[in-house]
Motif scaffolding. Structure first.
Motif, short mmCIF file in Angstrom:
data_model
loop_
_atom_site.label_atom_id
_atom_site.label_comp_id
_atom_site.label_asym_id
_atom_site.label_seq_id
_atom_site.Cartn_x
_atom_site.Cartn_y
_atom_site.Cartn_z
N ILE A 1 0.88 -1.17 0.00
CA ILE A 1 0.00 0.00 0.00
C ILE A 1 0.91 1.22 0.00
O ILE A 1 1.73 1.38 0.91
CB ILE A 1 -0.92 0.03 1.23
N VAL A 2 0.78 2.06 -1.01
CA VAL A 2 1.58 3.29 -1.07
C VAL A 2 0.74 4.40 -0.43
O VAL A 2 -0.36 4.70 -0.91
CB VAL A 2 1.95 3.66 -2.51
N ALA A 3 1.24 4.97 0.65
CA ALA A 3 0.55 6.05 1.36
C ALA A 3 0.97 7.38 0.74
O ALA A 3 2.16 7.69 0.69
CB ALA A 3 0.88 6.02 2.85
N ILE A 4 0.00 8.14 0.30
CA ILE A 4 0.25 9.39 -0.43
C ILE A 4 -0.50 10.53 0.25
O ILE A 4 -1.68 10.37 0.60
CB ILE A 4 -0.22 9.26 -1.88
N THR A 5 0.16 11.66 0.41
CA THR A 5 -0.51 12.88 0.87
C THR A 5 -0.74 13.79 -0.32
O THR A 5 0.20 14.10 -1.06
CB THR A 5 0.33 13.62 1.94
N ARG A 6 -2.01 14.19 -0.48
CA ARG A 6 -2.38 15.19 -1.50
C ARG A 6 -2.39 16.53 -0.80
O ARG A 6 -3.35 16.87 -0.08
CB ARG A 6 -3.78 14.90 -2.06
N LEU A 7 -1.35 17.31 -0.98
CA LEU A 7 -1.23 18.60 -0.31
C LEU A 7 -2.20 19.60 -0.91
O LEU A 7 -2.31 19.73 -2.13
CB LEU A 7 0.21 19.11 -0.40
N LEU B 1 4.51 6.21 -10.54
CA LEU B 1 3.23 5.85 -9.92
C LEU B 1 2.10 6.79 -10.32
O LEU B 1 0.96 6.62 -9.88
CB LEU B 1 3.38 5.81 -8.40
N GLY B 2 2.41 7.79 -11.13
CA GLY B 2 1.37 8.69 -11.63
C GLY B 2 0.90 9.73 -10.63
O GLY B 2 -0.24 10.20 -10.72
N LEU B 3 1.78 10.13 -9.71
CA LEU B 3 1.38 11.14 -8.74
C LEU B 3 1.30 12.52 -9.38
O LEU B 3 2.03 12.83 -10.31
CB LEU B 3 2.39 11.20 -7.58
N SER B 4 0.40 13.33 -8.86
CA SER B 4 0.28 14.72 -9.29
C SER B 4 1.36 15.55 -8.61
O SER B 4 1.99 15.11 -7.64
CB SER B 4 -1.10 15.27 -8.91
N GLU B 5 1.55 16.78 -9.09
CA GLU B 5 2.58 17.65 -8.52
C GLU B 5 2.36 17.96 -7.05
O GLU B 5 3.31 18.22 -6.32
CB GLU B 5 2.67 18.96 -9.32
N ASN B 6 1.10 17.93 -6.60
CA ASN B 6 0.81 18.26 -5.20
C ASN B 6 0.80 17.02 -4.30
O ASN B 6 0.43 17.10 -3.14
CB ASN B 6 -0.54 18.98 -5.09
N GLU B 7 1.24 15.88 -4.82
CA GLU B 7 1.21 14.65 -4.03
C GLU B 7 2.62 14.20 -3.66
O GLU B 7 3.55 14.35 -4.45
CB GLU B 7 0.51 13.53 -4.82
N GLN B 8 2.73 13.63 -2.45
CA GLN B 8 4.01 13.13 -1.96
C GLN B 8 3.79 11.78 -1.29
O GLN B 8 2.80 11.58 -0.59
CB GLN B 8 4.64 14.11 -0.97
N ILE B 9 4.74 10.88 -1.49
CA ILE B 9 4.68 9.56 -0.86
C ILE B 9 5.14 9.67 0.59
O ILE B 9 6.19 10.23 0.87
CB ILE B 9 5.55 8.55 -1.63
N ASP B 10 4.35 9.12 1.49
CA ASP B 10 4.72 9.09 2.90
C ASP B 10 5.14 7.71 3.36
O ASP B 10 5.49 7.52 4.52
CB ASP B 10 3.57 9.60 3.77
N GLY B 11 5.09 6.74 2.49
CA GLY B 11 5.60 5.43 2.85
C GLY B 11 5.02 4.32 2.02
O GLY B 11 4.03 4.49 1.30
N PHE B 12 5.67 3.17 2.15
CA PHE B 12 5.24 1.94 1.51
C PHE B 12 4.87 0.98 2.64
O PHE B 12 5.71 0.69 3.51
CB PHE B 12 6.37 1.35 0.66
N ILE B 13 3.65 0.49 2.64
CA ILE B 13 3.17 -0.39 3.69
C ILE B 13 3.10 -1.79 3.10
O ILE B 13 2.35 -2.03 2.16
CB ILE B 13 1.81 0.07 4.25
N TYR B 14 3.92 -2.69 3.63
CA TYR B 14 3.99 -4.06 3.15
C TYR B 14 3.05 -4.92 3.97
O TYR B 14 3.10 -4.90 5.20
CB TYR B 14 5.43 -4.57 3.27
N CYS B 15 2.18 -5.70 3.29
CA CYS B 15 1.16 -6.51 3.97
C CYS B 15 1.18 -7.94 3.47
O CYS B 15 1.36 -8.19 2.28
CB CYS B 15 -0.24 -5.97 3.67
N GLY B 16 0.94 -8.87 4.39
CA GLY B 16 0.84 -10.28 4.01
C GLY B 16 0.58 -11.14 5.23
O GLY B 16 0.18 -10.66 6.29
N THR B 17 0.82 -12.40 5.05
CA THR B 17 0.65 -13.36 6.14
C THR B 17 1.97 -13.43 6.90
O THR B 17 3.03 -13.56 6.28
CB THR B 17 0.30 -14.75 5.56
N PRO B 18 1.91 -13.32 8.22
CA PRO B 18 3.17 -13.39 8.99
C PRO B 18 3.88 -14.71 8.74
O PRO B 18 3.27 -15.79 8.80
CB PRO B 18 2.71 -13.29 10.45
N GLY B 19 5.18 -14.64 8.44
CA GLY B 19 5.99 -15.83 8.21
C GLY B 19 6.39 -16.51 9.51
O GLY B 19 6.87 -17.64 9.51
#
Length: 188
Positions: free
Chosen positions: A93-99, A149-167
Motif C-alpha cells: 500500500i503506497v501512502a500518499i498525501t495530497r497537499l 506511480l502517476g502522482l500529481s505535482e501536489n502529491e508526496q509519498i509518505d511510505g510503503f506499507i507491506y502486507c501479508g501473512t506473517p511468516g
C-alpha cells in the motif's frame, strides 16, 4: 481482539508471505485509515494498492530511481536487491498525501494526517492477524518513483506499507514505561 489490546500490543511483522489480506480484512484495515485525525476534513490521504505482477513493475521503477540517484553504476547485487524490494510482501500500500492549500492546515499537518491513517491501518492489520510494516526512505521522495506511480505535482509519498501473512509469530511488544515519556508540566 479489542481495541486496547491491539493498541497496546501492535508490532511490525517483517517476514511476510502469501496470501495477501482477504477482502474482508482489507476493508477493515482500509476503513480504519479513514478515521484518522483530519483537521478541516481535507482527507489529504490516498492509497495505491500494488500486488501481483505489478510489484515487478514497481521494482523496475525503484531500480530506475536508484540508478538516477547514484553517480556510479549500481553493482549487480544491488540492482537485484532493488528489483526484489516490492516482492517482500504480497500487497504493498503506497501512502500518499495530497497537499492542499488551506489557511489553517499547513502541509506538515496534512502529512501527519496521512501518518495517522497509516498507523490506524497498522493497528487494524494487527487486530486482523495480518502481518504489516511501514517503510520510508529515499525512494519515497524520488521524483522518478512519483512519476512512475502517476502522482500529481501536489502529491508526496509518505511510505510503503507491506502486507501479508506473517511468516512467523509476531514478537512481543516491548514493555515501555509510560512515566518515561509522559510528565506533568508545572509552569511555576
Amino acid at each position: 481482539m479489542d481495541a486496547l489490546t491491539a493498541l497496546h500490543n501492535r508490532v511490525s511483522t517483517g517476514k511476510l508471505t502469501e496470501p495477501a489480506p482477504s477482502e474482508q480484512q482489507r476493508q477493515n484495515i482500509f476503513r480504519a485509515a479513514l478515521r484518522a485525525a483530519d483537521h478541516a476534513g481535507l482527507r489529504p490521504w490516498r492509497f495505491l494498492l500494488i500486488e501481483g505482477d505489478e510489484r515487478n513493475r514497481l521494482g523496475e521503477i525503484f531500480l530506475k530511481a536508484a540508478e538516477q540517484a547514484e553517480d556510479i553504476p549500481l553493482s549487480e547485487a544491488l540492482r537485484q536487491r532493488t528489483l526484489a524490494m516490492p516482492l517482500r510482501a504480497p500487497l504493498i500500500i503506497v501512502a500518499i498525501t495530497r497537499l492542499q492549500e488551506h489557511p489553517k492546515v499547513p502541509p506538515l499537518e496534512q502529512h501527519m494526517s496521512t501518518a495517522g491513517a497509516v498507523q490506524a491501518m497498522l493497528t487494524a492489520a494487527y487486530a486482523e492477524g495480518v502481518g504489516i510494516y511501514w517503510r520510508t526512505g529515499p525512494l519515497g521522495g524520488s521524483p522518478v518513483v512519483a512519476e512512475g506511480l502517476g502522482l500529481s505535482e501536489n502529491e508526496q509519498i509518505d511510505g510503503f506499507i507491506y502486507c501479508g501473512t506473517p511468516g512467523k509469530a509476531p514478537r512481543e511488544a516491548p514493555d515501555l514505561q509510560v512515566d518515561e515519556y509522559f510528565s506533568t508540566w508545572n509552569a511555576q
